[in-house]
Design a protein around this motif. Sequence first.
Motif, PDB file in Angstrom:
ATOM      1  N   LEU A  22       3.021  10.720  -4.195  1.00  0.00           N
ATOM      2  CA  LEU A  22       3.845  11.664  -3.220  1.00  0.00           C
ATOM      3  C   LEU A  22       4.655  12.380  -3.855  1.00  0.00           C
ATOM      4  O   LEU A  22       4.972  13.606  -3.388  1.00  0.00           O
ATOM      5  N   GLY A  58      -3.389   7.585   0.591  1.00  0.00           N
ATOM      6  CA  GLY A  58      -3.086   6.303  -0.128  1.00  0.00           C
ATOM      7  C   GLY A  58      -2.989   5.200   0.816  1.00  0.00           C
ATOM      8  O   GLY A  58      -3.381   3.804   0.234  1.00  0.00           O
ATOM      9  N   VAL A  95       1.824   4.771  -2.961  1.00  0.00           N
ATOM     10  CA  VAL A  95       1.818   6.017  -2.703  1.00  0.00           C
ATOM     11  C   VAL A  95       2.950   6.629  -3.119  1.00  0.00           C
ATOM     12  O   VAL A  95       2.868   8.236  -3.388  1.00  0.00           O
ATOM     13  N   THR A 128      -4.033  -4.738  -0.826  1.00  0.00           N
ATOM     14  CA  THR A 128      -3.737  -3.404  -0.027  1.00  0.00           C
ATOM     15  C   THR A 128      -4.504  -3.648   1.466  1.00  0.00           C
ATOM     16  O   THR A 128      -4.922  -4.611   1.624  1.00  0.00           O
ATOM     17  N   THR A 155      -1.273  12.971   1.686  1.00  0.00           N
ATOM     18  CA  THR A 155      -1.148  12.009   0.579  1.00  0.00           C
ATOM     19  C   THR A 155      -0.878  10.670   0.878  1.00  0.00           C
ATOM     20  O   THR A 155      -1.389   9.828   0.579  1.00  0.00           O
ATOM     21  N   VAL A 156       0.125  10.588   2.020  1.00  0.00           N
ATOM     22  CA  VAL A 156       0.285   9.249   2.600  1.00  0.00           C
ATOM     23  C   VAL A 156      -1.134   8.604   3.360  1.00  0.00           C
ATOM     24  O   VAL A 156      -1.361   7.409   3.154  1.00  0.00           O
ATOM     25  N   ARG A 197       1.424  -0.440  -9.550  1.00  0.00           N
ATOM     26  CA  ARG A 197       2.001   0.655  -9.217  1.00  0.00           C
ATOM     27  C   ARG A 197       1.864   1.819 -10.344  1.00  0.00           C
ATOM     28  O   ARG A 197       1.712   3.063 -10.302  1.00  0.00           O
ATOM     29  N   THR A 220      -6.138   3.224   0.184  1.00  0.00           N
ATOM     30  CA  THR A 220      -6.451   2.828  -1.230  1.00  0.00           C
ATOM     31  C   THR A 220      -7.269   1.653  -1.412  1.00  0.00           C
ATOM     32  O   THR A 220      -6.949   0.433  -0.970  1.00  0.00           O
ATOM     33  N   THR A 252       0.733  -1.489   0.043  1.00  0.00           N
ATOM     34  CA  THR A 252       0.123  -0.005  -0.014  1.00  0.00           C
ATOM     35  C   THR A 252       0.825   1.193   0.081  1.00  0.00           C
ATOM     36  O   THR A 252       0.507   2.161  -0.834  1.00  0.00           O
TER      37      THR A 252
END
Length: 561
Positions: free
Chosen positions: A83, A228, A79, A249, A224-225, A157, A231, A75
Amino acid sequence: MTSPTPPQAPSPALGWLLAVPALFGTLISLVLPTAQTIWLSLQKGGVLRESTYVGFANYGKLLGDGEFWRAAWFTLSLVAMPLLVAVVVAPLLAVALDRAGTWPRRAGRIALSLAIVTFSPVGVAAAWMRGLAPDAPGLAGLAEGLRDPATAPGTLRLIVAAGTFGVACALAVMAFLPALRAGSVPPGFSGAEGFSGAQGFSGGSRGGVAPAMLVVGVLVAIATVAVGLQTFSFGLVLTRGGPERSTETLAGLQYDSAFRMAEFGPGASVATLTGVILGVLGIVATVVAAASRLSVTLTPRPAPEPGAAGGRGAGSVGMAVGIVALVVFLAVALVCAWPWIDGVLASPASEAGSLRSQVNTWVPAIGGAVVSVGVAYLAALGIGGLRPLGRGSEWLLLVFAPWLFVGTGPLGVANWQNMRNMGLIDSFLALLPPLLVSVPALLVLTLLCKGLAERTDKDFFGGVFLPSLPMAGILAGAVALMNAQDLLWPMLVAQKPTLFTAPVAQMAQLGSFSAAKPDVGAATPLLVVAVALIAVVAAQLFYLDRLAITANGSRARTAAA
């Protein structure tokens, strides 16, 4: 002749009163489900059999066999590229647009708005699924990569990086642009009206820019983290966690354990561990905002200067750099979004785009946004505008901080159980988002009310309430867009096809015989996109372009002419 009596602010006691609905909403929809999730994580069983207390056995199994660590690492790896876009590409683009002058900056805001209002995680993933079909040889390599456990993680990814490039960059640029306005402007102005002499301050000190940009960069990175880590849609649509669980994830692991295997205990233990991480990130972000004395304010409208078509400080070189940067961004975003664009143009109409599906999607989404942001706005007026604890009132946000980044996923097991106990599963009412308070909106609105209260000599109504009201509407629209694109919650509570939202209907279509040609644009129909884009463009040009973010007590530069 006596001087006019200065306007008096309402009593700080009113600030406590305005925060009460948010406190109750947090207790009901965040604190109690969190405690319930922790309790469920200590049990074994679920829907199919009676639950029994097993202590920390679920955690021991989860952490011992590496399931959690494998899912957490994958996961986090998803990100990495978003990021990088948010903290490297976005600030560079923001600086280029800021230096380019008024019309390139506003053109950039409009272009970036399009990336936001058209983003649909399920729609983007469905478009890639369509592009990876056997009759799409251009992406045959990626299709093969998703079928091999050794290459599937890297392929996913790449798809996530491409699919989120536009929206990740756009949202981050919207945060960095106001921070670039940190400088100096005379105290005592009202953000609700123009200021004809403001051009005299447009070349104010840039000393406040670096702290503001640094704080915003830290907050953008944390957010952002945190997003993510939750997700869900991309993995479920494209790989369903496979092959051989190589692309699972944290949200997928929680969903598989709690709902596919009907084991609430293991699923709740994943949710608890994820919630702990999100809670720490939320507390850190809130402490950073409060300790840096971060505030948001509305700069006055300057009178336009003759011959200043390019806006403040826009030389030919700066304008050229800004335009080139915007063109490069648009080119990259277009390439990354091409599978989605092609899918929207080529997809046939389906039940996912029907009027019934759109009603199921947007009525609960808008209703939930009005409630959650409305409650947050009242608390923001109390905490940020009336300052019940004086200068350090924003530290009250620590009460809400653990849930700053928590979405419907980590509390999904507990909330689903509550819906079942109330007999609301497979009802339209269950489609309403279960969160009664939007904590991100509370943070932003509190910082805005704080900034307005500190920089106005008007009364509370004219100096804080009226200038901040448009931001509450903007955030309500943003939350409505997020609610409408959520896949997990409506998929959990609605099994009847007549209650499917557009993302759920798209997901169901992907599992049917017509999976090769899904209705990619069902979650972003043209009418909704047009209305949202008009509203967002108006907000960008007449309000958001005047926002300024300052840190450490610095003042804000005025908006460009």
